[in-house]
Scaffold this active site. Sequence first.
Site, mmCIF file in Angstrom:
data_model
loop_
_atom_site.group_PDB
_atom_site.id
_atom_site.type_symbol
_atom_site.label_atom_id
_atom_site.label_comp_id
_atom_site.label_asym_id
_atom_site.label_seq_id
_atom_site.Cartn_x
_atom_site.Cartn_y
_atom_site.Cartn_z
ATOM 1 N N CYS A 219 -0.304 -11.498 14.414
ATOM 2 C CA CYS A 219 -1.733 -11.806 14.521
ATOM 3 C C CYS A 219 -2.092 -12.997 13.639
ATOM 4 C CB CYS A 219 -2.564 -10.592 14.121
ATOM 5 S SG CYS A 219 -4.352 -10.865 14.109
ATOM 6 N N CYS A 222 -5.344 -12.398 11.642
ATOM 7 C CA CYS A 222 -5.163 -11.555 10.457
ATOM 8 C C CYS A 222 -4.419 -12.278 9.344
ATOM 9 C CB CYS A 222 -4.380 -10.300 10.825
ATOM 10 S SG CYS A 222 -5.072 -9.362 12.186
ATOM 11 N N ASP A 223 -3.303 -12.893 9.687
ATOM 12 C CA ASP A 223 -2.380 -13.374 8.653
ATOM 13 C C ASP A 223 -2.232 -14.887 8.565
ATOM 14 O OD1 ASP A 223 -1.889 -10.697 8.135
ATOM 15 O OD2 ASP A 223 -0.222 -10.592 9.536
#
Length: 397
Positions: A219, A222-223
């Site tokens: 992701c 997300c990251d």
Amino acid sequence: MPHTVEIYSLPDCPHCKNTKAFFEKHNIEYTNYDVSDSTLAKKMIEISGQRGVPVTVIDGKEIVIGDDLMKLQNLLVGDEVPKEAPIKADHELAIIGAGAAGLPAALYAGRKELDTIVIGGAIGGMVNQSKTIENYPGIPDVPGDVLMGKIAEHAKSTGVEFLEDVGISIVKKGGIFEIETLNGNKVTAKAVIAATGRIPRFSGAKGEADYFGKGVAVCTTCDGPLYKGKSVAVIGGGNTALDMALDLADMVSEVHMIVRSKVKGDEILLNRLKTKKNVIFHNGYEVEEIYGGEFVEGIALKKLGGGTISKIFKSGIEKVPVEGVFLGIGLNPNTAMFEGLVEMNAEKEIIVNENCETNVEGFFAAGDATSIKAKQIASSVGEGVKALISAYAYLKK
């Protein structure tokens, strides 16, 4: 005695939002640390050994990686009696999945006043991970979680019951479906709509599992920010990979696109990516190994179908130094709980007809978990509505 709860997160991360929603639901006070700040990101990595969010620290000692709500429940809530009314076991309809197909089905179920329960671990599903959705009719350039949030609010306004849990098994006995969830809930229903979508596919490269959360990620929302200024790789040549590369290109120093044959994504995304001067394509390669020390340090590529380039070693392996590897090789249908109950194709997709009916009476399916070829948000919304109309006709006959 109240717990001390700290969460390391990123503002746009759907898994972080899911964890915070859990805290708020249970009135748990917490301190949030935004790891967009590199100092806080470094602290998170030192504490957890992870290069991914969210990371929750409880009482300075217990560490929970990701949105592991089951573990958070055990550590923070325990046997606390829920304040909301208990889940009713018997329903006319159970919708398993709360994403682009499940939520529209729930909306229409509520409007038709069916006694309905929606079972979903994360409202919005995989769509939440899309930073920007450009092709949803009438709502251009909308964040995935915002779009799903609007549909979820609309569905909830109709009065359908939501259970934030994950289905793990289902059987049919005497015309009634019995569903068991991860948290031990047991629900029965006269009809079911499976709308469980898809989950990220892994490449199978050596080291991939060992470095998941330590450089391997699925992701970018997300990251991705944790790799600011670093060199990363994206594996894949479809729309998922192209979207990932576009997200990352403005954050990182280099993006290495690892494509087995040729790019198969939409031309509009490819042309946009070609304008990025820090994107390097490696066509005709596969990742043989992801290697490093405590965290990812590089990938070893194997040339497919012969041919050489200047960096290839005699072994036929090219090593590319990267600190992050994002898996964009596609998605697998999330249908394991339905195996043995309903007919599936070789790809483990639930086989449906044009009315979203399966070979099991009373069992319907919609969206990306099915055998329909279109795997788009808009088509999943339509399929969810179709499945509900078919389920309604079945229940009222």
